[in-house]
Design a protein around this motif. Structure first.
Motif, PDB file in Angstrom:
ATOM      1  N   GLY A 149      64.889  11.067 -42.353  1.00 33.03           N
ATOM      2  CA  GLY A 149      66.296  10.954 -42.697  1.00 33.03           C
ATOM      3  C   GLY A 149      66.578  10.929 -44.186  1.00 33.03           C
ATOM      4  N   VAL A 150      65.545  10.970 -45.029  1.00 33.10           N
ATOM      5  CA  VAL A 150      65.738  11.013 -46.477  1.00 33.10           C
ATOM      6  C   VAL A 150      65.831  12.472 -46.911  1.00 33.10           C
ATOM      7  CG1 VAL A 150      64.757  10.447 -48.725  1.00 33.10           C
ATOM      8  CG2 VAL A 150      64.533   8.834 -46.821  1.00 33.10           C
ATOM      9  N   ASP A 151      66.867  12.804 -47.679  1.00 36.56           N
ATOM     10  CA  ASP A 151      67.056  14.179 -48.150  1.00 36.56           C
ATOM     11  C   ASP A 151      66.451  14.417 -49.522  1.00 36.56           C
ATOM     12  OD1 ASP A 151      68.975  15.291 -46.012  1.00 36.56           O
ATOM     13  OD2 ASP A 151      69.913  13.391 -46.596  1.00 36.56           O
ATOM     14  N   LEU A 152      66.345  13.347 -50.324  1.00 37.05           N
ATOM     15  CA  LEU A 152      65.843  13.493 -51.691  1.00 37.05           C
ATOM     16  C   LEU A 152      65.124  12.231 -52.097  1.00 37.05           C
ATOM     17  CD1 LEU A 152      65.817  14.957 -54.512  1.00 37.05           C
ATOM     18  CD2 LEU A 152      67.950  13.726 -54.987  1.00 37.05           C
ATOM     19  N   VAL A 153      63.914  12.391 -52.630  1.00 37.56           N
ATOM     20  CA  VAL A 153      63.220  11.303 -53.319  1.00 37.56           C
ATOM     21  C   VAL A 153      63.294  11.568 -54.807  1.00 37.56           C
ATOM     22  CG1 VAL A 153      60.940  10.367 -53.878  1.00 37.56           C
ATOM     23  CG2 VAL A 153      61.663  10.529 -51.505  1.00 37.56           C
ATOM     24  N   VAL A 154      63.794  10.596 -55.549  1.00 42.79           N
ATOM     25  CA  VAL A 154      63.767  10.616 -57.007  1.00 42.79           C
ATOM     26  C   VAL A 154      62.665   9.649 -57.418  1.00 42.79           C
ATOM     27  CG1 VAL A 154      65.057  10.237 -59.135  1.00 42.79           C
ATOM     28  CG2 VAL A 154      66.250  11.064 -57.073  1.00 42.79           C
ATOM     29  N   GLN A 155      61.585  10.185 -57.929  1.00 45.06           N
ATOM     30  CA  GLN A 155      60.422   9.345 -58.229  1.00 45.06           C
ATOM     31  C   GLN A 155      60.315   9.071 -59.722  1.00 45.06           C
ATOM     32  OE1 GLN A 155      56.342   9.985 -56.442  1.00 45.06           O
ATOM     33  NE2 GLN A 155      55.866  10.374 -58.597  1.00 45.06           N
ATOM     34  N   CYS A 156      60.120   7.797 -60.069  1.00 41.35           N
ATOM     35  CA  CYS A 156      59.817   7.388 -61.441  1.00 41.35           C
ATOM     36  C   CYS A 156      58.707   6.351 -61.352  1.00 41.35           C
ATOM     37  CB  CYS A 156      61.065   6.834 -62.127  1.00 41.35           C
ATOM     38  SG  CYS A 156      60.863   6.592 -63.904  1.00 41.35           S
ATOM     39  N   TRP A 157      57.471   6.844 -61.233  1.00 46.62           N
ATOM     40  CA  TRP A 157      56.319   5.965 -61.000  1.00 46.62           C
ATOM     41  C   TRP A 157      55.130   6.526 -61.774  1.00 46.62           C
ATOM     42  CZ3 TRP A 157      56.600   2.037 -57.000  1.00 46.62           C
ATOM     43  CH2 TRP A 157      55.466   1.226 -56.948  1.00 46.62           C
ATOM     44  N   SER A 158      54.964   6.093 -63.014  1.00 42.70           N
ATOM     45  CA  SER A 158      53.869   6.587 -63.840  1.00 42.70           C
ATOM     46  C   SER A 158      52.566   5.889 -63.473  1.00 42.70           C
ATOM     47  CB  SER A 158      54.182   6.355 -65.320  1.00 42.70           C
ATOM     48  OG  SER A 158      55.385   6.989 -65.678  1.00 42.70           O
ATOM     49  N   ASP A 159      51.469   6.633 -63.639  1.00 42.76           N
ATOM     50  CA  ASP A 159      50.143   6.141 -63.253  1.00 42.76           C
ATOM     51  C   ASP A 159      50.141   5.836 -61.740  1.00 42.76           C
ATOM     52  OD1 ASP A 159      49.241   6.424 -65.848  1.00 42.76           O
ATOM     53  OD2 ASP A 159      49.695   4.355 -66.380  1.00 42.76           O
ATOM     54  N   GLY A 214      63.623  16.988 -50.478  1.00 43.64           N
ATOM     55  CA  GLY A 214      63.455  17.310 -51.881  1.00 43.64           C
ATOM     56  C   GLY A 214      62.734  16.203 -52.630  1.00 43.64           C
ATOM     57  N   LEU A 215      62.017  16.583 -53.682  1.00 39.55           N
ATOM     58  CA  LEU A 215      61.344  15.641 -54.573  1.00 39.55           C
ATOM     59  C   LEU A 215      61.710  16.010 -56.001  1.00 39.55           C
ATOM     60  CD1 LEU A 215      59.236  13.389 -55.241  1.00 39.55           C
ATOM     61  CD2 LEU A 215      57.499  15.199 -55.208  1.00 39.55           C
ATOM     62  N   ALA A 216      62.140  15.037 -56.798  1.00 36.34           N
ATOM     63  CA  ALA A 216      62.552  15.317 -58.167  1.00 36.34           C
ATOM     64  C   ALA A 216      62.157  14.164 -59.075  1.00 36.34           C
ATOM     65  CB  ALA A 216      64.065  15.543 -58.230  1.00 36.34           C
ATOM     66  N   GLY A 217      61.953  14.485 -60.346  1.00 43.36           N
ATOM     67  CA  GLY A 217      61.646  13.453 -61.318  1.00 43.36           C
ATOM     68  C   GLY A 217      61.437  14.032 -62.688  1.00 43.36           C
ATOM     69  N   TRP A 218      61.108  13.157 -63.625  1.00 44.70           N
ATOM     70  CA  TRP A 218      60.956  13.579 -65.008  1.00 44.70           C
ATOM     71  C   TRP A 218      59.789  12.841 -65.643  1.00 44.70           C
ATOM     72  CZ3 TRP A 218      65.277  11.132 -62.995  1.00 44.70           C
ATOM     73  CH2 TRP A 218      65.380   9.753 -63.264  1.00 44.70           C
ATOM     74  N   HIS A 219      59.262  13.470 -66.680  1.00 43.10           N
ATOM     75  CA  HIS A 219      58.245  12.887 -67.561  1.00 43.10           C
ATOM     76  C   HIS A 219      57.086  12.301 -66.738  1.00 43.10           C
ATOM     77  CE1 HIS A 219      57.284  11.966 -71.698  1.00 43.10           C
ATOM     78  NE2 HIS A 219      57.007  10.710 -71.405  1.00 43.10           N
ATOM     79  N   CYS A 277      60.932  17.834 -64.708  1.00 39.56           N
ATOM     80  CA  CYS A 277      61.328  17.940 -66.115  1.00 39.56           C
ATOM     81  C   CYS A 277      60.384  17.048 -66.911  1.00 39.56           C
ATOM     82  CB  CYS A 277      62.778  17.489 -66.286  1.00 39.56           C
ATOM     83  SG  CYS A 277      63.336  17.392 -68.013  1.00 39.56           S
ATOM     84  N   THR A 278      59.736  17.582 -67.932  1.00 36.94           N
ATOM     85  CA  THR A 278      58.747  16.776 -68.648  1.00 36.94           C
ATOM     86  C   THR A 278      59.372  15.889 -69.720  1.00 36.94           C
ATOM     87  OG1 THR A 278      58.282  18.489 -70.311  1.00 36.94           O
ATOM     88  CG2 THR A 278      56.979  18.524 -68.272  1.00 36.94           C
ATOM     89  N   ILE A 279      60.656  16.045 -70.003  1.00 46.95           N
ATOM     90  CA  ILE A 279      61.327  15.239 -71.027  1.00 46.95           C
ATOM     91  C   ILE A 279      61.772  13.920 -70.408  1.00 46.95           C
ATOM     92  CG2 ILE A 279      63.210  15.209 -72.701  1.00 46.95           C
ATOM     93  CD1 ILE A 279      63.283  18.359 -72.133  1.00 46.95           C
ATOM     94  N   GLY A 280      61.685  12.821 -71.180  1.00 43.80           N
ATOM     95  CA  GLY A 280      62.208  11.564 -70.658  1.00 43.80           C
ATOM     96  C   GLY A 280      61.343  10.359 -70.899  1.00 43.80           C
ATOM     97  N   HIS A 281      60.609  10.339 -72.021  1.00 43.99           N
ATOM     98  CA  HIS A 281      59.755   9.170 -72.277  1.00 43.99           C
ATOM     99  C   HIS A 281      60.577   7.886 -72.365  1.00 43.99           C
ATOM    100  CE1 HIS A 281      56.612   6.623 -73.941  1.00 43.99           C
ATOM    101  NE2 HIS A 281      57.500   6.230 -74.840  1.00 43.99           N
ATOM    102  N   ALA A 282      61.676   7.941 -73.093  1.00 45.32           N
ATOM    103  CA  ALA A 282      62.547   6.780 -73.266  1.00 45.32           C
ATOM    104  C   ALA A 282      63.883   7.050 -72.590  1.00 45.32           C
ATOM    105  CB  ALA A 282      62.766   6.495 -74.745  1.00 45.32           C
ATOM    106  N   PRO A 283      64.543   6.009 -72.085  1.00 41.08           N
ATOM    107  CA  PRO A 283      65.845   6.224 -71.454  1.00 41.08           C
ATOM    108  C   PRO A 283      66.813   6.999 -72.332  1.00 41.08           C
ATOM    109  CG  PRO A 283      65.064   4.023 -70.954  1.00 41.08           C
ATOM    110  CD  PRO A 283      64.087   4.606 -71.929  1.00 41.08           C
ATOM    111  N   ALA A 284      66.759   6.794 -73.658  1.00 46.06           N
ATOM    112  CA  ALA A 284      67.668   7.517 -74.544  1.00 46.06           C
ATOM    113  C   ALA A 284      67.455   9.022 -74.483  1.00 46.06           C
ATOM    114  CB  ALA A 284      67.511   7.021 -75.985  1.00 46.06           C
ATOM    115  N   ASP A 285      66.226   9.461 -74.191  1.00 47.84           N
ATOM    116  CA  ASP A 285      65.982  10.901 -74.049  1.00 47.84           C
ATOM    117  C   ASP A 285      66.829  11.490 -72.920  1.00 47.84           C
ATOM    118  OD1 ASP A 285      64.056  10.717 -76.032  1.00 47.84           O
ATOM    119  OD2 ASP A 285      62.381  10.595 -74.610  1.00 47.84           O
TER     120      ASP A 285
END
Length: 210
Positions: free
Chosen positions: A46-56, A76-81, A182-190
């Motif tokens: 039932g999930v349409d999109l996973v937004v992943q932010c889990w380094s290491d 769908g799977l999406a994320g950055w950096h 997207c590989t950009i996004g080290h800091a939230p300000a990016d």
């Protein structure tokens, strides 16, 4: 539609602060939930999109299989950096799913360019842009549809002797599902850079499109 934000891992990429930036946008399009455990990948019906932010981090075989199978079926799977492309290095199935792996950011925080190389709707109307942050050198495979690139220029002390161009933004299809990176996004300000924000927001919607 349902979007699940899965966030955690190395705290240096500010997983909560970074993903919170996109919650209002996501709520305009999805019912949004968050998870701070990778066991979320065991129950993705039932999930349409996973937004992943889990380094290491480390995926168990069951967690990896749950995520990969859900995308294959149409999620769908999406994320950055590092939250997407510097995660779960020991999971070959995950690396194959995402199609790219961070290996270095020479020089740390540097001035560099991102060049748009596609007419894909995610980058439509966006020209190349300059920024000062980590420049990700990634290994990637030929299945990726590369939307933007960045180039590393050799210097007198670099081990590479010619310019090296690598993907900075890409999409890929996996079974019936879609992956956006997207590989950009080290800091939230990016993530507040207008071009980056637009690319990620469009990428989230693209990944969730059936």
């Amino acid at each position: 539609m349902r979007a699940l934000i899965v966030r955690g891992g190395w705290p240096g990429h500010s997983p909560e602060e970074a993903t919170d930036r996109f919650v209002p946008f996501l709520r305009d399009h999805f019912d949004v939930e968050t998870a701070d455990s990778l066991d979320a990948y065991l129950a993705l019906d039932g999930v349409d999109l996973v937004v992943q932010c889990w380094s290491d981090g480390t995926l168990t075989d069951a967690q990896s299989a749950g995520l990969v199978e859900a995308v294959r079926r149409g999620m769908g799977l999406a994320g950055w950096h590092g939250g997407l492309v510097d995660a779960f290095r020991a999971s070959r199935d995950y690396l194959q799913l995402t199609g790219g792996q961070f290996v270095a950011h020479p020089g740390g925080f540097v001035d560099h360019r991102v060049e748009v190389v596609s007419s894909h709707p995610i980058v439509e109307g966006i020209d190349g842009f300059s920024l000062h942050t980590e420049q990700y050198w990634v290994l990637s495979d030929g299945l990726n549809d590369v939307l933007a690139t960045t180039t590393f220029t050799p210097g007198p002390d670099t081990p590479w002797r010619e310019p090296v161009t690598v993907p900075a933004v890409w999409t890929r299809r996996w079974g019936a599902g879609r992956v956006f990176a997207c590989t950009i996004g080290h800091a939230p300000a990016d993530l507040d850079i207008p071009e980056v924000r637009t690319i990620i927001e469009r990428g989230l919607l693209w990944a969730a499109t059936p």
